[in-house]
Structures are given as structure tokens and as C-alpha cells.
Design an enzyme around this catalytic site. Structure first.
Site, mmCIF file in Angstrom:
data_model
loop_
_atom_site.group_PDB
_atom_site.id
_atom_site.type_symbol
_atom_site.label_atom_id
_atom_site.label_comp_id
_atom_site.label_asym_id
_atom_site.label_seq_id
_atom_site.Cartn_x
_atom_site.Cartn_y
_atom_site.Cartn_z
ATOM 1 N N HIS A 104 0.881 -1.178 -0.514
ATOM 2 C CA HIS A 104 0.276 0.894 -0.129
ATOM 3 C C HIS A 104 0.794 1.247 -0.136
ATOM 4 O O HIS A 104 0.462 2.047 -0.729
ATOM 5 C CB HIS A 104 -1.113 -0.055 1.265
ATOM 6 C CG HIS A 104 -1.945 -0.474 1.151
ATOM 7 N ND1 HIS A 104 -1.907 -1.826 1.738
ATOM 8 C CD2 HIS A 104 -3.731 -1.249 0.441
ATOM 9 C CE1 HIS A 104 -2.723 -2.903 1.357
ATOM 10 N NE2 HIS A 104 -4.230 -2.365 0.738
ATOM 11 N N GLU B 127 -3.924 -14.253 -17.218
ATOM 12 C CA GLU B 127 -3.539 -14.376 -16.170
ATOM 13 C C GLU B 127 -2.925 -15.376 -15.355
ATOM 14 O O GLU B 127 -2.128 -15.744 -15.082
ATOM 15 C CB GLU B 127 -4.003 -13.156 -14.924
ATOM 16 C CG GLU B 127 -5.431 -12.998 -14.656
ATOM 17 C CD GLU B 127 -5.939 -11.991 -13.947
ATOM 18 O OE1 GLU B 127 -4.960 -11.375 -13.437
ATOM 19 O OE2 GLU B 127 -7.130 -12.103 -13.564
ATOM 20 N N ASP C 162 -0.106 -11.148 -12.875
ATOM 21 C CA ASP C 162 -0.719 -11.825 -12.043
ATOM 22 C C ASP C 162 0.178 -13.721 -12.937
ATOM 23 O O ASP C 162 0.724 -14.107 -12.321
ATOM 24 C CB ASP C 162 -2.007 -12.341 -12.509
ATOM 25 C CG ASP C 162 -2.759 -12.036 -10.397
ATOM 26 O OD1 ASP C 162 -1.771 -12.161 -9.338
ATOM 27 O OD2 ASP C 162 -3.497 -11.075 -10.865
ATOM 28 N N CYS D 160 -3.147 -5.194 -20.071
ATOM 29 C CA CYS D 160 -3.657 -4.323 -18.463
ATOM 30 C C CYS D 160 -2.930 -4.439 -16.889
ATOM 31 O O CYS D 160 -2.377 -3.554 -16.553
ATOM 32 C CB CYS D 160 -4.886 -4.150 -18.100
ATOM 33 S SG CYS D 160 -5.059 -5.697 -17.665
HETATM 34 C C1 PEP Z 1 -3.182 -8.470 -13.323
HETATM 35 O O1 PEP Z 1 -2.878 -9.295 -13.203
HETATM 36 O O2 PEP Z 1 -2.045 -8.172 -14.196
HETATM 37 C C2 PEP Z 1 -3.975 -7.485 -13.325
HETATM 38 C C3 PEP Z 1 -4.222 -6.156 -13.725
HETATM 39 O O3 PEP Z 1 -4.604 -7.641 -12.394
HETATM 40 P P1 PEP Z 1 -4.970 -7.213 -11.024
HETATM 41 O O4 PEP Z 1 -2.942 -6.189 -10.894
HETATM 42 O O5 PEP Z 1 -5.808 -6.847 -10.681
HETATM 43 O O6 PEP Z 1 -4.245 -8.489 -10.419
HETATM 44 MG MG MG Z 2 -4.513 -10.171 -11.966
#
Ligand code: PEP
Ligand code: MG
Length: 580
Positions: free
Chosen positions: A195, A439, A463, A510
Site C-alpha cells: 500500500h 493471467e 499475475d 492491462c
Molecule cells: C494483472 O494481474 O496483471 C492485473 C491487471 O490485475 P491485478 O493487478 O488487479 O491482479
Molecule cells: Mg490480476
């Protein structure tokens, strides 16, 4: 050259300033006996200290800027909740009465009991909870012990234009430091996904975490340079080094100014290939920053921020209102709403309260698995997303798919809700697109099958990398293994992009990799045509795209994909980035 300490880069930027050592000194708490007639007075003293701690935390909360991520406010709220919990409000009173001891001793004893319980649970999330208890107790103790004990916030005073060196800092401290005008932060512990790291990045404070022994090597008031991009701290820089970093600071300022000039241009390569630049969004308050960089839409809206840090999940109406507000604000541009990705480090308070401890939460009941197990919450969200789709260009995105069976279940549920909405004469977009996040490595390897059934794919590298390399993304101990350029990761990404191409559907990315300019050319050369990242990085990505030629990138990237050693890949990517 002066001493260089390397850590983990959290946010880019260079800070130059004097060291401000922030010590969370162990408070010396001694035990003394309180005579029976004075016990009530001692209890009152404890209650006053508790009340003061609450007021201090509320004051910090009130100073949080609105653009700070919602979970930061939640963090302070968690500490406030702890100050209401019987384990901290009543248990010390019992100890004072039973042991006839001073309030400080009672608080310390109770804290040790709680920390021991958490320490026995070898779980990264619960380790953070242990730190929370320490932060809260420290505050109460300092209030009990008076001004001489140096309240953490007071220590932060004087951080203006300084580089704070600390073992660890809490998000609340980051906020105070930001307020004070801190130049940079370096901590011994912590990972890039904590955080504290998220907040520092969002506030634009150059920060390095996980810098070993930093407090032992750096002295008070020593001149420092913090290189956020390299994740390094340089002590006692030579004049020539200082000159170099000052030059880089000026260069950075100039570059940011220049980038504003391409705001309204399309992202298009020199050989005419169009690229979509989308934004990642955590809360509706992020919309103005998306507008500022003229993003093509939203590629990832992490809806779980709406669900955490509250007692009950939001109902359909509340969700609908929030989603509609975002969709309307985006005026027809695509808005990709990701269905709940709870589990791992993001849990509902109900679950936290029940003390459900999973041995490996990242691989447990998370995201779509959790949603299919608890369809009530999922169905409510699906209905809210469907209803919001009547107001613009909405895409629904499912996180953490690993089997086609899960996808079939999702499709059935969505169809069911569409039918129900029709019956209720509630409007929605009949042809709403449903996409999936790739992912989980298995999903990447089976991407062809997913691509045939979905309207779009989005690669979640955060992930994907953690699962492919078996590296917990929250654990700083194994952070050195977390590498987007691992040949296996590149293969999985490539497979996914190719699967999308074959099925004729868009593929975006993303995860954080999409927002890192070091990888833009590589990803373009691999065939990626949609990038989704935090808004502040999008113009830089656009500048790289607009100065690239796909034909040349594709040729070069073939070599990169044939390489086996990570160091060779890194060298090749660096060369690729410097080609004109
Ligand atoms: C990811 O896993 O790349 C993703 C965009 O989702 P989060 O970071 O929310 O797990
Ligand atoms: Mg993710």
C-alpha cells in the site's frame, strides 16, 4: 563515486536532498506497580491516550487528497477500527486491573500477545496485519509516554525537501511526508505492490523500497541522490555525479512538458499502424486524469475497490450508479469493467472478520472462482454492469479464467440475467462484449480456445508473471525473480496475442508491463495493439509508439523471442529501445 545502495524501484523520478532518518525506536516500556486506589486513574490515562490516537488518525484521514487511492483511506479506517476493538480497548484494562500495572506495560503486553498470534501464521497478508497492530500500539504508547517519546508524525516534521530513510513507513506516514514536501523515500523493507508503494507512486514521490541496511549506512543530514528509475540511492555524491543527476532532473521536467504536446495526436506508428491507449482505473475520481492524457478509453476498471473496506458489499443500485457515472463520463469511449477480483490481498471485511485463512490465497478462491462459488454477489454485479451498458460502450471482463467450464458458467449466468432484465423492461446493451483476462499460464496456453469464445482478451501480466514463475508478487524476498522478460513469460504473451489475431478479436494488456516504457517496443513488435496502464504513463508510451516502425520492430523481436538467456533478452530489448 559515493556509496550506492540498490533496492526496488517503486516510482520513477530523481530526488536530491539531505537524509532525514526516521527511526521507529523501540519504546522503552518498563513495568511498575500501581496502588489499588489509583487503578481507576491509570485506566482513565489509558482511555485518554486511546482517544487521542483516534483523533490523530482522523486528522490524518482528513488530510488525504481526494486523488489518493481509495484503499489508503481504508487503511486509516482499519487502524481506527482497531482502536475500537475490544482486544485493544478492553484487554489492556483487564491487564491493568489484574496485574496492578501501569497502562504502558498493559498495552505492551497485549500487543505482544497479538503479534505472537500473527507471527505464527506464516502468511504475507497476515504479516501486514501484524504491522498494523504495531503501528496502532506505537501511537497509543507514544501518547501515554508524552511528548518526549517522539510521535511518528512529529518525526516527519522537517522532512521538507529531504529524503526520508526508514526501516518501513506506513501509508499514513507517506501522507504526512507528502504534506511536508518530502523529496523522496527509501525503506529497508517492502515490495513494489505494498500500500505504501501504491500511494507513493500515485503521489509521484520518488521512492525505493527493499534497500538492504539502508539505515546503517546512511547518516543524518548526509547528501543523497535517489534514482527512482534505477531503484538506487547514492550517498555523498561527487560534484560530477550531482551535476549528472541535476541534468537528468531538468531533462525529466522538459520531457514531461514536451509530452503534453502529443496529447491530442493519435497513437500511430511511423508506418501507419494505429494503437489503442487505454487507462487503468481504480476509482471514479481517476476520470479527470484520464481526460488529461486523452486516453482512448478504460481498459481496466478494478471494481473491487468499491467492495473492500466496508461492512456490506454495495447493492445493485449503488454499483449501477457508480458504473453509469464512469460510462457517461467516458462519452462513448470503451469502458472495460472487470468483474470482482477478490481474494488474495483483497478481501471483503466479512471474510476478514471470520478469519478465513487460506494457505495460498493467490492460488485459492480468488476472482472468478470466488464469484462462481458465491453467485449472489456476482449476479448483482453482472446486473449492474449490464444496466450501465445502456449508457455507453461497456465491455465486461472476467478475471483469472483458467478453464472453459468457468467461462460457460459465466455465459449462462449472464444470459440468465439478460433474460431477467428484459422481463423487467430494464435497458442494457444486447450486444455487450464479454472478454477474459489471461493471467493464468494455463489460460495463455489455451488462449485459442478462449479467443474463439470471447469478444476480447486482456493480458494481466502482474499475475501471469507471478503464476508462471511461481513468485509471490507481494513478497519482497523473491522479488528478484519477478521478471517480465523471462522467455517463458514472453512465450505466454506471444501465444495470447497470436490467439487473438487468429480469432479476429482484440487483445490488450492491462498489467504493469503495459505501462512500463521499457517494454513498449517489445510488445508492439510482438503484435500488441492495445495498451492499458495508469494514466500518468500513457503519453510516454504514445511518444514511443509514434516514433516506432512496426516492420523494423517485428524483425528485431523475432531475435528476442529466440533468445534463451534473460540477460541476452535484456540486452536485446535495450538495443531495440535505442534503435532509430
Ligand atoms: C494483472 O494481474 O496483471 C492485473 C491487471 O490485475 P491485478 O493487478 O488487479 O491482479
Ligand atoms: Mg490480476
Amino acid at each position: 563515486m559515493g556509496l550506492v545502495i540498490n533496492g526496488i524501484s517503486v516510482s520513477r523520478g530523481i530526488a536530491i536532498g539531505k537524509a532525514h532518518l526516521l527511526r521507529h525506536d523501540e519504546l522503552e516500556v518498563s513495568r511498575h506497580t500501581v496502588p489499588r486506589p489509583l487503578i481507576d486513574e491509570e485506566i482513565t490515562r489509558f482511555k485518554v491516550a486511546l482517544g487521542k490516537a483516534r483523533r490523530q488518525l482522523r486528522a490524518i484521514r482528513d488530510r488525504i487528497p481526494h486523488h489518493a487511492p481509495a484503499d489508503i483511506v481504508g487503511f486509516i479506517d482499519t487502524h481506527l477500527l482497531m482502536l475500537e476493538d475490544a482486544v485493544l480497548t478492553e484487554a489492556p484494562i483487564e491487564i491493568i486491573r489484574e496485574q496492578q500495572c501501569n497502562a504502558e506495560w498493559a498495552v505492551k503486553t497485549q500487543c505482544e500477545t497479538l503479534v505472537n498470534v500473527f507471527e505464527e501464521m506464516n502468511d504475507p497478508y497476515l504479516r501486514t496485519r501484524k504491522d498494523d497492530i504495531n503501528h496502532v500500539v506505537d501511537r497509543v504508547l507514544r501518547n501515554l509516554m508524552g511528548p518526549g517519546s517522539g510521535e511518528a508524525g512529529q518525526q516527519n516534521r522537517g522532512a521538507k525537501d529531504r529524503i526520508v530513510i526508514a526501516e518501513d513507513v506506513s501509508p499514513a506516514e507517506v501522507l504526512i511526508m507528502h504534506h511536508e514536501g518530502v523529496a523522496g523515500i527509501v525503506t529497508r523493507y517492502g515490495g513494489p505492490n505494498s500500500h505504501t508503494a501504491i500511494l507513493a507512486r500515485s503521489l509521484g514521490i520518488p521512492t525505493v523500497v527493499g534497500a538492504p541496511h539502508v539505515q546503517e549506512y546512511i547518516r543524518k543530514h548526509e547528501a543523497l541522490v535517489l534514482d527512482g528509475r534505477q531503484g538506487a540511492v547514492l550517498a555523498l555524491p561527487m560534484p560530477v555525479e550531482l551535476g549528472y543527476y541535476r541534468g537528468r532532473q531538468r531533462e525529466e521536467k522538459r520531457r514531461l512538458q514536451e509530452l503534453k504536446g502529443i496529447r491530442d495526436l493519435p497513437a500511430r506508428t511511423l508506418d501507419g499502424v494505429d494503437v489503442q491507449l487505454l487507462a487503468n482505473v481504480e476509482i471514479p475520481e481517476d476520470i479527470p486524469s484520464i481526460k488529461k492524457v486523452c486516453a482512448d478509453g478504460i481498459g481496466l476498471y478494478r471494481t473491487e475497490m468499491l467492495f473492500i473496506n466496508r461492512d456490506r458489499p454495495p447493492d445493485e443500485e449503488e454499483q449501477f450508479q457508480v458504473y453509469r457515472k464512469i460510462v457517461r463520463a467516458m462519452k462513448g469511449a470503451p469502458v472495460t469493467i472487470r468483474t470482482l477480483d477478490l481474494g488474495a490481498d483483497k478481501t471483503l471485511q466479512e471474510v476478514q472478520r471470520d478469519h478465513v485463512v487460506m494457505t495460498n490465497p493467490a492460488m485459492g478462491l480468488r476472482a472468478i472462482r470466488c464469484c462462481l462459488k458465491e453467485p449472489e454477489i456476482f449476479v448483482t454485479q453482472v446486473r449492474a454492469i449490464l444496466r450501465a451498458s445502456a449508457y455507453g460502450n461497456v465491455r465486461m471482463m472476467i478475471p483469472m479464467l483458467s478453464t472453459l467450464q468457468e467461462l460457460r458458467q459465466v455465459e449462462n449466468l449472464v444470459e440468465e440475467e439478460k433474460k431477467r432484465l428484459r422481463g423487467q423492461r430494464k435497458a442494457f446493451d444486447e450486444s455487450i462484449r464479454i472478454g477474459g483476462m489471461i493471467e493464468v499460464p494455463a489460460a495463455a496456453m489455451a488462449a485459442n480456445a478462449f479467443a474463439r469464445r470471447l469478444d476480447f482478451l486482456s493480458i494481466g501480466t502482474n499475475d501471469l508473471i507471478q503464476y508462471a514463475l511461481a513468485v509471490d508478487r507481494l513478497d519482497e524476498e523473491v522479488n528478484y525473480l519477478y521478471d517480465p522478460l523471462h522467455p517463458a513469460v514472453l512465450k505466454l504473451i506471444r501465444m495470447t496475442i497470436m490467439a487473438g489475431k487468429k480469432a479476429g478479436i482484440p487483445v490488450s494488456m492491462c498489467g504493469e508491463m503495459a505501462g512500463d516504457p521499457c517494454y513498449t517496443r517489445l510488445l508492439l513488435g510482438m503484435g500488441l495493439r492495445e495498451f492499458s496502464a495508469y494514466p500518468a504513463t500513457l503519453l510516454e508510451i504514445k511518444a514511443i509508439i509514434n516514433a516506432s516502425r512496426i516492420e523494423m520492430l517485428e524483425k528485431y523481436v523475432k531475435r528476442i523471442l529466440r533468445a534463451e538467456r534473460q540477460e541476452d533478452i535484456l540486452t536485446l530489448v535495450e538495443t531495440l529501445n535505442s534503435l532509430h
